[in-house]
Design a protein around this motif. Structure first.
Motif, PDB file in Angstrom:
ATOM      1  N   THR A   2      30.920  45.529  43.843  1.00  0.00           N
ATOM      2  CA  THR A   2      30.580  44.362  44.636  1.00  0.00           C
ATOM      3  C   THR A   2      29.803  44.771  45.881  1.00  0.00           C
ATOM      4  O   THR A   2      30.146  45.747  46.558  1.00  0.00           O
ATOM      5  CB  THR A   2      31.868  43.625  45.053  1.00  0.00           C
ATOM      6  OG1 THR A   2      32.528  43.181  43.884  1.00  0.00           O
ATOM      7  CG2 THR A   2      31.559  42.440  45.942  1.00  0.00           C
ATOM      8  N   LEU A 170      38.969  42.582  39.842  1.00  0.00           N
ATOM      9  CA  LEU A 170      38.588  43.700  40.704  1.00  0.00           C
ATOM     10  C   LEU A 170      38.290  45.002  39.976  1.00  0.00           C
ATOM     11  O   LEU A 170      37.926  45.986  40.617  1.00  0.00           O
ATOM     12  CB  LEU A 170      39.705  43.961  41.724  1.00  0.00           C
ATOM     13  CG  LEU A 170      40.068  42.805  42.660  1.00  0.00           C
ATOM     14  CD1 LEU A 170      41.267  43.202  43.514  1.00  0.00           C
ATOM     15  CD2 LEU A 170      38.892  42.412  43.530  1.00  0.00           C
ATOM     16  N   THR A 173      34.999  46.555  40.881  1.00  0.00           N
ATOM     17  CA  THR A 173      34.607  46.270  42.263  1.00  0.00           C
ATOM     18  C   THR A 173      34.349  47.527  43.080  1.00  0.00           C
ATOM     19  O   THR A 173      33.455  47.549  43.928  1.00  0.00           O
ATOM     20  CB  THR A 173      35.711  45.429  42.946  1.00  0.00           C
ATOM     21  OG1 THR A 173      35.810  44.183  42.268  1.00  0.00           O
ATOM     22  CG2 THR A 173      35.387  45.175  44.407  1.00  0.00           C
ATOM     23  N   PRO A 225      34.482  45.870  49.615  1.00  0.00           N
ATOM     24  CA  PRO A 225      34.208  45.152  48.365  1.00  0.00           C
ATOM     25  C   PRO A 225      35.364  44.260  47.924  1.00  0.00           C
ATOM     26  O   PRO A 225      35.144  43.158  47.407  1.00  0.00           O
ATOM     27  CB  PRO A 225      33.941  46.278  47.363  1.00  0.00           C
ATOM     28  CG  PRO A 225      33.449  47.411  48.191  1.00  0.00           C
ATOM     29  CD  PRO A 225      34.246  47.332  49.458  1.00  0.00           C
ATOM     30  N   ALA A 229      35.255  40.271  47.559  1.00  0.00           N
ATOM     31  CA  ALA A 229      35.524  39.646  46.257  1.00  0.00           C
ATOM     32  C   ALA A 229      36.624  38.597  46.335  1.00  0.00           C
ATOM     33  O   ALA A 229      36.610  37.612  45.585  1.00  0.00           O
ATOM     34  CB  ALA A 229      35.886  40.719  45.235  1.00  0.00           C
TER      35      ALA A 229
END
Length: 275
Positions: A2, A170, A173, A225, A229
């Protein structure tokens, strides 16, 4: 992985500890070609963040034209307000939006430097050739990256993100251990590009204070990140942080004077051959 949203205030909460590796990196950077010829050095700082460390470049080379590049609007706003403008020695400190993943030099530089940024750039060693090609003869490319991706702070974060509860949101991520190369691999890359390279590693033992200081540290960097997220789901974010906080407390127990936090970093200073 991310693309994280950044919080300058959170990042700067540990500014003293975060700034030390940059000072150690600069201490090994030789004088720049333009500086030794009474010229005006041109410097690029890739991933300048809030600009507090970019300002150290102006202290070292007060006549230089220095540009800090970053892709975070929040970080750039902080840098522009607090650090942009003429320098005491007649140089100039500017900041500009750019993504290091695609940034290409727009001319010749005496120094290209990057502090704790390239770990966010997949395949960053493939960018070295273009950056070094833009250096003046005798100029320098210098960078520092974290080498702590196997440390508990990152391993526990990844393990939790991949767990059954969180993997759906996740799993992809976070960065992994291959986010950076080994010191030997960086040495090989830089010397193959015609540079005299000085590569080393240091493990800092930061003594952090306050409640859950390791969590507070990673909220400014490695955890960004996850924070990004889950930003639209505060309940989920609180649940993740509660699990992660518990794991960090066990991995990094507080001592009588604070919480020891080992942090390994990798440094490289590559000087391009003279003409």
């Amino acid at each position: 992985m991310t693309t994280p949203a950044w919080d300058p205030a959170q990042y700067l909460r540990h500014a003293g500890h975060r700034g030390r590796p940059f000072a150690d990196l600069l201490a090994r950077v030789p004088e720049l070609p333009a500086a030794t010829s009474a010229g005006r050095p041109r410097i690029a700082d890739l991933g300048c963040g809030p600009g507090n460390l970019t300002a150290l470049l102006a202290e070292r080379w007060p006549t230089a034209h220095i540009t800090g590049y970053d892709n975070s609007p929040e970080m750039l706003d902080k840098a522009l307000v607090e650090h942009e403008g003429p320098t005491a020695g007649g140089g100039r400190l500017d900041f500009s939006h750019a993504d290091v993943r695609t940034w290409a030099p727009d001319g010749t530089y005496d120094l290209i430097v990057s502090n704790a940024t390239l770990q966010w750039v997949p395949g960053h060693p493939e960018r070295f050739a273009g950056w070094i090609a833009a250096l003046a003869p005798g100029a320098t490319f210098a960078f520092q990256v974290p080498g702590n991706f196997a440390a508990p702070s990152h391993r526990l974060m990844r393990d939790l993100a991949r767990s059954a509860r969180w993997s759906g949101r996740l799993a992809e991520t976070l960065r992994h251990e291959d986010a950076v190369l080994s010191p030997g691999a960086y040495l090989e890359r830089l010397t193959a590009l015609g540079c005299a390279a000085d590569v080393w590693e240091t493990t800092y033992l930061h003594l952090l204070t306050g409640e859950d200081p390791v969590l507070d540290w990673v909220k400014g960097t490695g955890l960004r990140p996850v924070l990004t997220a889950l930003a639209d789901d505060p309940e989920a974010l609180d649940a993740f942080l509660a699990e992660y906080r518990t794991a960090l407390r066990e991995a990094y127990p507080a001592g009588p004077h604070g919480t020891p936090f080992p942090f390994r970093r990798i440094f490289a200073v590559a000087r391009k051959e003279d003409a």
